[in-house]
Motif scaffolding. Structure first.
Motif, PDB file in Angstrom:
ATOM      1  N   GLN A   1       0.846  -1.180   0.000  1.00 50.64           N
ATOM      2  CA  GLN A   1       0.000   0.000   0.000  1.00 50.64           C
ATOM      3  C   GLN A   1       0.891   1.242   0.000  1.00 50.64           C
ATOM      4  O   GLN A   1       1.675   1.461   0.918  1.00 50.64           O
ATOM      5  CB  GLN A   1      -0.880   0.003   1.262  1.00 50.64           C
ATOM      6  CG  GLN A   1      -1.896   1.105   1.306  1.00 50.64           C
ATOM      7  CD  GLN A   1      -3.186   0.698   0.614  1.00 50.64           C
ATOM      8  OE1 GLN A   1      -3.200  -0.267  -0.167  1.00 50.64           O
ATOM      9  NE2 GLN A   1      -4.253   1.422   0.875  1.00 50.64           N
ATOM     10  N   VAL A   2       0.765   2.048  -1.042  1.00 51.64           N
ATOM     11  CA  VAL A   2       1.571   3.271  -1.150  1.00 51.64           C
ATOM     12  C   VAL A   2       0.906   4.375  -0.338  1.00 51.64           C
ATOM     13  O   VAL A   2      -0.290   4.634  -0.499  1.00 51.64           O
ATOM     14  CB  VAL A   2       1.706   3.700  -2.615  1.00 51.64           C
ATOM     15  CG1 VAL A   2       2.426   5.039  -2.713  1.00 51.64           C
ATOM     16  CG2 VAL A   2       2.436   2.637  -3.421  1.00 51.64           C
ATOM     17  N   GLN A   3       1.684   5.019   0.515  1.00 50.66           N
ATOM     18  CA  GLN A   3       1.204   6.182   1.250  1.00 50.66           C
ATOM     19  C   GLN A   3       2.064   7.372   0.885  1.00 50.66           C
ATOM     20  O   GLN A   3       3.282   7.247   0.722  1.00 50.66           O
ATOM     21  CB  GLN A   3       1.242   5.920   2.759  1.00 50.66           C
ATOM     22  CG  GLN A   3       0.247   4.858   3.212  1.00 50.66           C
ATOM     23  CD  GLN A   3       0.193   4.712   4.713  1.00 50.66           C
ATOM     24  OE1 GLN A   3       1.208   4.799   5.389  1.00 50.66           O
ATOM     25  NE2 GLN A   3      -1.006   4.496   5.244  1.00 50.66           N
ATOM     26  N   LEU A   4       1.421   8.527   0.768  1.00 50.32           N
ATOM     27  CA  LEU A   4       2.101   9.734   0.324  1.00 50.32           C
ATOM     28  C   LEU A   4       1.992  10.812   1.395  1.00 50.32           C
ATOM     29  O   LEU A   4       0.901  11.044   1.929  1.00 50.32           O
ATOM     30  CB  LEU A   4       1.473  10.246  -0.977  1.00 50.32           C
ATOM     31  CG  LEU A   4       1.389   9.245  -2.123  1.00 50.32           C
ATOM     32  CD1 LEU A   4       0.621   9.842  -3.305  1.00 50.32           C
ATOM     33  CD2 LEU A   4       2.769   8.802  -2.566  1.00 50.32           C
ATOM     34  N   GLY A  26       6.653   2.331   0.576  1.00 47.27           N
ATOM     35  CA  GLY A  26       6.486   1.202  -0.325  1.00 47.27           C
ATOM     36  C   GLY A  26       7.648   1.067  -1.281  1.00 47.27           C
ATOM     37  O   GLY A  26       8.311   2.040  -1.635  1.00 47.27           O
ATOM     38  N   ARG A  27       7.871  -0.156  -1.732  1.00 46.55           N
ATOM     39  CA  ARG A  27       9.031  -0.443  -2.564  1.00 46.55           C
ATOM     40  C   ARG A  27       8.775  -0.236  -4.047  1.00 46.55           C
ATOM     41  O   ARG A  27       9.685  -0.338  -4.838  1.00 46.55           O
ATOM     42  CB  ARG A  27       9.455  -1.899  -2.337  1.00 46.55           C
ATOM     43  CG  ARG A  27       9.971  -2.149  -0.930  1.00 46.55           C
ATOM     44  CD  ARG A  27      10.285  -3.628  -0.756  1.00 46.55           C
ATOM     45  NE  ARG A  27       9.093  -4.444  -0.822  1.00 46.55           N
ATOM     46  CZ  ARG A  27       9.100  -5.772  -0.800  1.00 46.55           C
ATOM     47  NH1 ARG A  27      10.241  -6.409  -0.758  1.00 46.55           N
ATOM     48  NH2 ARG A  27       7.982  -6.444  -0.852  1.00 46.55           N
ATOM     49  N   THR A  28       7.521   0.048  -4.422  1.00 46.94           N
ATOM     50  CA  THR A  28       7.200   0.115  -5.838  1.00 46.94           C
ATOM     51  C   THR A  28       7.035   1.531  -6.348  1.00 46.94           C
ATOM     52  O   THR A  28       6.538   1.741  -7.440  1.00 46.94           O
ATOM     53  CB  THR A  28       5.906  -0.674  -6.103  1.00 46.94           C
ATOM     54  OG1 THR A  28       4.862  -0.145  -5.273  1.00 46.94           O
ATOM     55  CG2 THR A  28       6.100  -2.144  -5.823  1.00 46.94           C
ATOM     56  N   PHE A  29       7.462   2.515  -5.590  1.00 45.69           N
ATOM     57  CA  PHE A  29       7.296   3.920  -5.978  1.00 45.69           C
ATOM     58  C   PHE A  29       7.833   4.174  -7.374  1.00 45.69           C
ATOM     59  O   PHE A  29       7.221   4.899  -8.161  1.00 45.69           O
ATOM     60  CB  PHE A  29       8.016   4.802  -4.961  1.00 45.69           C
ATOM     61  CG  PHE A  29       8.145   6.244  -5.382  1.00 45.69           C
ATOM     62  CD1 PHE A  29       9.318   6.739  -5.926  1.00 45.69           C
ATOM     63  CD2 PHE A  29       7.082   7.113  -5.214  1.00 45.69           C
ATOM     64  CE1 PHE A  29       9.440   8.059  -6.305  1.00 45.69           C
ATOM     65  CE2 PHE A  29       7.186   8.445  -5.589  1.00 45.69           C
ATOM     66  CZ  PHE A  29       8.371   8.915  -6.127  1.00 45.69           C
ATOM     67  N   ALA A  30       8.973   3.607  -7.692  1.00 46.60           N
ATOM     68  CA  ALA A  30       9.643   3.903  -8.953  1.00 46.60           C
ATOM     69  C   ALA A  30       8.832   3.466 -10.167  1.00 46.60           C
ATOM     70  O   ALA A  30       9.149   3.854 -11.290  1.00 46.60           O
ATOM     71  CB  ALA A  30      11.010   3.245  -8.979  1.00 46.60           C
ATOM     72  N   ARG A  31       7.792   2.685  -9.992  1.00 47.58           N
ATOM     73  CA  ARG A  31       6.999   2.204 -11.121  1.00 47.58           C
ATOM     74  C   ARG A  31       5.950   3.212 -11.582  1.00 47.58           C
ATOM     75  O   ARG A  31       5.434   3.092 -12.694  1.00 47.58           O
ATOM     76  CB  ARG A  31       6.248   0.935 -10.724  1.00 47.58           C
ATOM     77  CG  ARG A  31       7.107  -0.225 -10.335  1.00 47.58           C
ATOM     78  CD  ARG A  31       6.213  -1.410  -9.978  1.00 47.58           C
ATOM     79  NE  ARG A  31       6.958  -2.547  -9.463  1.00 47.58           N
ATOM     80  CZ  ARG A  31       6.400  -3.664  -9.010  1.00 47.58           C
ATOM     81  NH1 ARG A  31       5.083  -3.783  -9.018  1.00 47.58           N
ATOM     82  NH2 ARG A  31       7.138  -4.643  -8.564  1.00 47.58           N
ATOM     83  N   TRP A 108      -3.542   9.462  -2.896  1.00 52.67           N
ATOM     84  CA  TRP A 108      -3.360  10.886  -2.637  1.00 52.67           C
ATOM     85  C   TRP A 108      -2.711  11.112  -1.281  1.00 52.67           C
ATOM     86  O   TRP A 108      -2.922  10.348  -0.342  1.00 52.67           O
ATOM     87  CB  TRP A 108      -4.724  11.592  -2.641  1.00 52.67           C
ATOM     88  CG  TRP A 108      -5.398  11.570  -3.970  1.00 52.67           C
ATOM     89  CD1 TRP A 108      -6.179  10.565  -4.477  1.00 52.67           C
ATOM     90  CD2 TRP A 108      -5.344  12.590  -4.971  1.00 52.67           C
ATOM     91  NE1 TRP A 108      -6.609  10.915  -5.736  1.00 52.67           N
ATOM     92  CE2 TRP A 108      -6.121  12.135  -6.068  1.00 52.67           C
ATOM     93  CE3 TRP A 108      -4.721  13.833  -5.047  1.00 52.67           C
ATOM     94  CZ2 TRP A 108      -6.281  12.906  -7.230  1.00 52.67           C
ATOM     95  CZ3 TRP A 108      -4.889  14.585  -6.200  1.00 52.67           C
ATOM     96  CH2 TRP A 108      -5.655  14.134  -7.268  1.00 52.67           C
ATOM     97  N   GLY A 109      -1.949  12.198  -1.208  1.00 55.93           N
ATOM     98  CA  GLY A 109      -1.450  12.651   0.073  1.00 55.93           C
ATOM     99  C   GLY A 109      -2.501  13.499   0.765  1.00 55.93           C
ATOM    100  O   GLY A 109      -3.587  13.742   0.227  1.00 55.93           O
ATOM    101  N   GLN A 110      -2.152  13.970   1.943  1.00 50.66           N
ATOM    102  CA  GLN A 110      -3.109  14.731   2.738  1.00 50.66           C
ATOM    103  C   GLN A 110      -3.142  16.208   2.360  1.00 50.66           C
ATOM    104  O   GLN A 110      -4.060  16.924   2.754  1.00 50.66           O
ATOM    105  CB  GLN A 110      -2.787  14.598   4.243  1.00 50.66           C
ATOM    106  CG  GLN A 110      -1.696  15.523   4.765  1.00 50.66           C
ATOM    107  CD  GLN A 110      -0.298  15.166   4.286  1.00 50.66           C
ATOM    108  OE1 GLN A 110      -0.074  14.121   3.687  1.00 50.66           O
ATOM    109  NE2 GLN A 110       0.661  16.036   4.573  1.00 50.66           N
ATOM    110  N   GLY A 111      -2.159  16.655   1.601  1.00 53.35           N
ATOM    111  CA  GLY A 111      -2.111  18.035   1.151  1.00 53.35           C
ATOM    112  C   GLY A 111      -1.256  18.912   2.037  1.00 53.35           C
ATOM    113  O   GLY A 111      -1.083  18.653   3.229  1.00 53.35           O
TER     114      GLY A 111
END
Length: 118
Positions: A1-4, A26-31, A108-111
């Motif tokens: 799960q990607v968190q920003l 997360g390890r998949t950000f670069a994708r 999405w991030g929280q802003g």
């Protein structure tokens, strides 16, 4: 799960610069393609800039072209928005977003608030 998580917002005078950062877990950000959006009071959220997974292609909206630059460091899981020559109309909450698996901007991030005074 990607968190920003965004950072770097604040108060600036017109003509000044700010640099926003968005750190991803997360390890998949670069994708994933990444984008920066903003939403001003009473207005719809708009895409400000985006960047492909490898940084080869970037997009900037006409309203920020020549002033804002998007970049990323995949080894740091971070995407940046360098904002120069700020204007009062750049005042908004800025969000970073990820396009996970080509399904659109679905994380999405929280802003972070950016306020530019004249």
């Amino acid at each position: 799960q990607v968190q920003l998580v965004e950072s770097g917002g604040g108060l600036a005078l017109a003509g000044a610069s700010l640099r926003l950062a968005c750190a991803a877990s997360g390890r998949t950000f670069a994708r994933y393609p990444m984008g920066w959006f903003r939403q001003a009071p009473g207005k719809e959220r708009e895409l400000v800039a985006s960047i492909t997974w490898n940084g080869a292609i970037t997009y900037s909206s006409d309203s920020v072209k020549e002033r804002f630059t998007i970049s990323r460091e995949n080894v740091k899981n971070t995407v940046y928005l360098q904002m120069d020559s700020l204007k009062p109309e750049d005042t908004a909450v800025y969000y970073c977003a990820a396009d996970i698996n080509g399904l659109g901007w679905n994380r999405w991030g929280q802003g972070t608030q950016v306020t530019v005074s004249s």
